[in-house]
Design an enzyme around this catalytic site. Sequence first.
Site, short mmCIF file in Angstrom:
data_model
loop_
_atom_site.label_atom_id
_atom_site.label_comp_id
_atom_site.label_asym_id
_atom_site.label_seq_id
_atom_site.Cartn_x
_atom_site.Cartn_y
_atom_site.Cartn_z
N GLU A 53 0.81 -1.22 0.00
CA GLU A 53 0.00 0.00 0.00
C GLU A 53 0.84 1.27 0.00
O GLU A 53 1.68 1.48 0.88
CB GLU A 53 -0.92 0.00 1.22
CG GLU A 53 -1.92 1.13 1.23
CD GLU A 53 -3.11 0.82 2.12
OE1 GLU A 53 -4.05 0.15 1.65
OE2 GLU A 53 -3.08 1.19 3.30
N LYS A 55 0.82 4.62 1.03
CA LYS A 55 0.04 5.29 2.08
C LYS A 55 0.95 6.32 2.73
O LYS A 55 1.67 6.02 3.69
CB LYS A 55 -0.35 4.16 3.07
CG LYS A 55 -1.08 4.52 4.30
CD LYS A 55 -1.28 3.25 5.14
CE LYS A 55 -2.02 3.46 6.40
NZ LYS A 55 -2.17 2.24 7.21
N LYS A 114 -7.91 2.81 -2.62
CA LYS A 114 -8.27 2.74 -1.19
C LYS A 114 -8.87 4.07 -0.79
O LYS A 114 -8.20 5.10 -0.78
CB LYS A 114 -6.98 2.46 -0.41
CG LYS A 114 -7.19 1.86 0.95
CD LYS A 114 -7.35 0.36 0.84
CE LYS A 114 -7.74 -0.29 2.14
NZ LYS A 114 -6.87 0.01 3.24
N GLU A 163 -14.73 -4.98 2.37
CA GLU A 163 -13.99 -5.10 3.63
C GLU A 163 -14.93 -5.33 4.81
O GLU A 163 -15.92 -4.64 4.98
CB GLU A 163 -13.18 -3.83 3.86
CG GLU A 163 -12.35 -3.90 5.13
CD GLU A 163 -11.50 -2.65 5.31
OE1 GLU A 163 -10.63 -2.40 4.45
OE2 GLU A 163 -11.73 -1.92 6.29
N ASN A 184 -10.31 -6.82 7.93
CA ASN A 184 -9.38 -5.82 8.45
C ASN A 184 -9.09 -6.11 9.92
O ASN A 184 -9.99 -6.08 10.76
CB ASN A 184 -9.96 -4.41 8.27
CG ASN A 184 -8.88 -3.36 8.35
OD1 ASN A 184 -7.82 -3.57 8.94
ND2 ASN A 184 -9.13 -2.21 7.75
N GLU A 214 -5.97 -7.95 6.15
CA GLU A 214 -5.54 -6.55 6.04
C GLU A 214 -5.09 -6.01 7.40
O GLU A 214 -5.70 -6.30 8.43
CB GLU A 214 -6.72 -5.67 5.59
CG GLU A 214 -7.37 -6.04 4.29
CD GLU A 214 -8.57 -5.14 4.01
OE1 GLU A 214 -9.43 -5.55 3.23
OE2 GLU A 214 -8.66 -4.03 4.59
N SER A 215 -4.08 -5.19 7.36
CA SER A 215 -3.62 -4.33 8.47
C SER A 215 -2.85 -5.07 9.57
O SER A 215 -3.17 -6.20 9.94
CB SER A 215 -4.80 -3.62 9.16
OG SER A 215 -5.47 -2.77 8.29
O1 LIG Z 1 -4.30 3.08 8.88
C1 LIG Z 1 -4.95 3.87 9.60
O2 LIG Z 1 -4.46 4.58 10.48
C2 LIG Z 1 -6.44 3.98 9.39
C3 LIG Z 1 -7.16 4.86 10.18
C4 LIG Z 1 -8.52 5.01 9.99
C5 LIG Z 1 -9.18 4.29 9.03
C6 LIG Z 1 -8.47 3.40 8.22
C7 LIG Z 1 -7.12 3.25 8.40
N1 LIG Z 1 -6.40 2.39 7.62
C8 LIG Z 1 -6.95 1.74 6.49
C9 LIG Z 1 -6.41 0.41 6.24
O3 LIG Z 1 -7.19 -0.50 6.15
C10 LIG Z 1 -4.94 0.21 6.10
O4 LIG Z 1 -4.39 1.30 5.41
C11 LIG Z 1 -4.48 -1.06 5.38
O5 LIG Z 1 -5.20 -2.17 5.72
C12 LIG Z 1 -2.99 -1.29 5.71
O6 LIG Z 1 -2.82 -1.39 7.09
P1 LIG Z 1 -1.36 -1.33 7.75
O7 LIG Z 1 -0.54 -2.40 7.12
O8 LIG Z 1 -1.59 -1.60 9.20
O9 LIG Z 1 -0.83 0.02 7.48
#
Ligand SMILES: O=C(O)c1ccccc1NCC(=O)[C@H](O)[C@H](O)COP(=O)(O)O
Length: 263
Positions: A53, A55, A114, A163, A184, A214-215
Amino acid sequence: MESDAGLAPEVESILAAARDRGGGGERVAVDARSLTDAFEAAEDDERVPIIAEVKPTSPTADGERTDDPIELAERMVEGGAAALSVLTEPEHFGGSAETLERVREAVDVPVLRKDFVLHEAQLDVVAADVVLLIVRFLDEDGTDDLEDLLAAARDRGFQVLVEAHTAAEVERAVAAGADIIGVNNRDLAKLEVDLGTFPAAADAAPENVTLIAESGIGTPDDVARMREAGADALLVGSAIMDHGGDSDVAANTRRLTQAETDT
Ligand SMILES: O=C(O)c1ccccc1NCC(=O)[C@H](O)[C@H](O)COP(=O)(O)O
């Protein structure tokens, strides 16, 4: 939309901005690159299918990554990413539709848009191979229904990543006709990450659904945990972007794409 009671203030702010954001103009028509084919190609090549991502920042990030997003995207693909995700939300994530457009021109892997899409018109902002629809934020007063948005996105040629965060939301996504579902690990109400979320919700999806964890995924051990729980692919932002740092995103991506081949 109804009350956002229980949502973290940052998320309330994200949703307020999303409600105010208009659509594009002209209806988008996409000739999409297949996400599932990209995952299969990665598996054939012994790479873990990773959606990396782009980001620049986020409400939970420790700082910002200001390098050229196009170079970051190209380095992620060099690191073996099967697909890319590009934040287009401008106010809280530093994204833009223009960045996505340029990234999609620069790489040949599928690109996920996204964002926080609440209305059909918001699909007509930029061509992407995949769009995200978030179960929790739809079907409320003032948003379109998940089923209607799913159909509207497919009519334009998009593939759709729906999601969810719980088993009940996975069931809701399946009932709406989703064939690509992301679970997520970040609770978007409270912004807390729990890697037990994906394993707890994954069984609610039937075999024929492509499942994405995810995340919060940062290490080869996290990759193994998600894959053992049934993830066909993983979406990773922060661990690759290294917000506030300047590490090589190709190496960060490779560490995860090679997690099943490195000994
Ligand atoms: O990533 C954030 O801080 C966030 C805050 C509020 C709403 C959504 C958010 N993130 C969206 C996502 O789902 C992530 O960008 C994506 O899954 C990647 O997650 P990560 O690997 O933990 O950065």
